[in-house]
Design a protein around this motif. Sequence first.
Motif, PDB file in Angstrom:
ATOM      1  N   GLU A 232      18.984   2.155  -2.883  1.00 24.86           N
ATOM      2  CA  GLU A 232      18.080   1.473  -1.951  1.00 24.86           C
ATOM      3  C   GLU A 232      17.346   0.341  -2.668  1.00 24.86           C
ATOM      4  O   GLU A 232      16.776   0.534  -3.749  1.00 24.86           O
TER       5      GLU A 232
ATOM      6  N   THR B 122      14.245  -6.119  -0.009  1.00 28.26           N
ATOM      7  CA  THR B 122      14.440  -7.569  -0.041  1.00 28.26           C
ATOM      8  C   THR B 122      13.206  -8.271   0.531  1.00 28.26           C
ATOM      9  O   THR B 122      12.398  -7.652   1.223  1.00 28.26           O
TER      10      THR B 122
ATOM     11  N   TYR C  67      20.319 -12.005   1.447  1.00 26.02           N
ATOM     12  CA  TYR C  67      19.856 -11.304   0.255  1.00 26.02           C
ATOM     13  C   TYR C  67      20.807 -10.180  -0.139  1.00 26.02           C
ATOM     14  O   TYR C  67      21.076  -9.965  -1.326  1.00 26.02           O
ATOM     15  N   LYS C  68      21.313  -9.442   0.850  1.00 30.22           N
ATOM     16  CA  LYS C  68      22.189  -8.328   0.473  1.00 30.22           C
ATOM     17  C   LYS C  68      23.512  -8.848  -0.083  1.00 30.22           C
ATOM     18  O   LYS C  68      24.097  -8.222  -0.973  1.00 30.22           O
ATOM     19  N   GLN C  69      23.957 -10.002   0.413  1.00 24.99           N
ATOM     20  CA  GLN C  69      25.154 -10.588  -0.179  1.00 24.99           C
ATOM     21  C   GLN C  69      24.871 -11.080  -1.604  1.00 24.99           C
ATOM     22  O   GLN C  69      25.707 -10.937  -2.493  1.00 24.99           O
TER      23      GLN C  69
ATOM     24  N   LEU D  95      22.850  -9.717  -3.620  1.00 20.73           N
ATOM     25  CA  LEU D  95      22.840  -8.531  -4.473  1.00 20.73           C
ATOM     26  C   LEU D  95      24.248  -8.194  -4.964  1.00 20.73           C
ATOM     27  O   LEU D  95      24.439  -7.750  -6.094  1.00 20.73           O
TER      28      LEU D  95
ATOM     29  N   TYR E 298      24.594  -1.261  -1.822  1.00 15.45           N
ATOM     30  CA  TYR E 298      23.193  -1.469  -1.429  1.00 15.45           C
ATOM     31  C   TYR E 298      22.931  -0.852  -0.069  1.00 15.45           C
ATOM     32  O   TYR E 298      23.786  -0.874   0.809  1.00 15.45           O
TER      33      TYR E 298
ATOM     34  N   GLN F 298      19.247  -0.313   2.712  1.00 15.52           N
ATOM     35  CA  GLN F 298      17.813  -0.483   2.940  1.00 15.52           C
ATOM     36  C   GLN F 298      17.509  -0.112   4.390  1.00 15.52           C
ATOM     37  O   GLN F 298      18.288  -0.418   5.291  1.00 15.52           O
TER      38      GLN F 298
ATOM     39  N   ASP G 198      20.588  -1.161   6.700  1.00 13.02           N
ATOM     40  CA  ASP G 198      21.321  -2.322   6.221  1.00 13.02           C
ATOM     41  C   ASP G 198      22.183  -1.897   5.036  1.00 13.02           C
ATOM     42  O   ASP G 198      21.695  -1.209   4.128  1.00 13.02           O
TER      43      ASP G 198
ATOM     44  N   GLU H 160      25.629  -2.916   2.276  1.00 11.39           N
ATOM     45  CA  GLU H 160      26.610  -3.856   1.730  1.00 11.39           C
ATOM     46  C   GLU H 160      27.345  -3.179   0.574  1.00 11.39           C
ATOM     47  O   GLU H 160      26.752  -2.382  -0.177  1.00 11.39           O
TER      48      GLU H 160
END
Length: 596
Positions: free
Chosen positions: A163, A166, A201-203, A205, A213, A215, A238, A240
């Motif tokens: 977790e 972002t 942001y998750k991309q 990461l 990931y 969240q 969320d 990824e």
Amino acid sequence: MHRYRTHRCADLSKQNVGETVRLSGWAHRIRDHGGLLFIDLRDHYGLTQVVVDPDSPAFKTAETVRGEWVIRVDGEVKARSAETVNSKLPTGEIEIFAREIEVLSPAKELPLPVFGEPDYPEDIRLKYRFLDLRRETLHRNIMRRTQIIAKIRSLMQETGFTEFQTPILTASSPEGARDFLVPSRLHNGMFYALPQAPQQYKQLLMMSGFDRYFQIAPCFRDEDPRADRFYGEFYQLDVEMSFVEQEDIFQTMEPVIRDVFKTFADGKRVSETFRRIPYAESMKKYGSDKPDLRNPIEMQAVTEHFAGSGFKVFAGMIANDDKVEVWAIPAKTGGSRAFCDRMNSWAQGEGQPGLGYIFWREENGAVSGAGPLAKNIGEERTEAVRNQLGLEAGDACFFVAGRPEKFVQFAGAARTRVGEELNLLDRDAYELAWIIDFPFYEWDEDEKKIDFAHNPFSMPQGGIEALETQEPLSIKAFQYDIVCNGYEIASGGIRNQLPETMVKAFELAGYSRADVEERFGGLYRAFQYGAPPHGGMAAGIDRIVMLLCGAKNLREIALFPMNQQAFDLLMGAPAEASPAQLRELGLRVAPVEKKG
């Protein structure tokens, strides 16, 4: 002894008989039985019955107590007589004989009842939400929400996800809705945006080398509220993953979603495997990309049975336009003129000229069609329709005609209406499915141009070759949704991580390379430095909780929601900013021009 309680209001049982205890809570209900007072004392955990007789030192105070007063009760635990045991309560075998009562906080006359589940005006309920949340059903829904989120976290961690949190203050992004803008005090005239989703942001990461990931992410979108969508903010699971294809996402996330539903299904059946339904098939069979699969009705094209027929309305449309189709909506058990007329009236209420139908009945041992359409197209074509759809005496069928893109939404609504009216739905099930192969682009009629149909950061099926050689509206995307009982509960895709493919995809939607570099600079730059293939999804926490609580409206599963006009009646938001606040931000509010 503790100042307020030795036990909670759900703790006591026959094992505690004879003990002196102290409880604190709200006076849930007060009953006077000929001088003997009964107080149902409630706290977060449950109810305990308190008995106060006229000889008790607590009686004088008890007589003053009113509903929702907060009190402390000292007394002795006694067993109830056999005829007064309440088997519906965990504490139903005992009661507390009060020796002392202290009023910790009196309550004014309530603006809405807390006892029971009355239908009360929504604005009153939202203004006094802290009282509304004391009601049993709403209180239970909120607790179930926390349990569902805890279960999701546990399953994601067990599945190898980490977790991350972002940023909330970020840049504007084309996620398909209006942004909430936040003015910057330090940089006058410039604005942050609240994230519509943590997509970029998750991309990033994944670009940073983190592999899995997740969240429980707050998201902010300036969209009009409705029953299944909050205004302003919502929460999503969320997700990824790196080095994955579409099937890897399905194999990883399907067990998580299924296990969450199974844990909280309360005996309802949950799909063991999720069907995979291409978008085009879903639209043709169900008239929706979020079909309620508890409804067994599947629409079929029956154009050939009307082409050149005696029903001139449909036959003429087919002859004049080779893109016209006739779709059938079979209605098992709906074969009465009264029901068919009722559906026709409903269609007219939806702005349609009507809803053609045929119903079948048995006469002299033979099944025959009835209704105006049956007479117009003749016995042979009517029988062909029945055979194609597998219908029998006592069944009916409704028909819509035109270009499918024009009538598909109405056809889907008619399918839903028929299923509901005839009670064909399996209401003891959660039917989950993946909708796959979404179109990558769609035609924007207002702007007269091609635009992204779903998520602009997804990979087109066929990659850059498809973008360069295929007609744009024919390109499919590696995008997918999870649907449940008529709701979209998750959406995701395999990402477009190749810079030139990304630029080409945006160019077809009217963006230049400079636009891409300016608006998505962080992501675009990251793709230049070794971007792993990656993909993910986001599941709507609020809709999942709503389904698992059996609620009809998201406001029944949220703590402090706004009303339908996007006002927070409890806190008084939105509100005007003071002149000092506006000066500090370098802002001036322009007067709204009056229309007319």
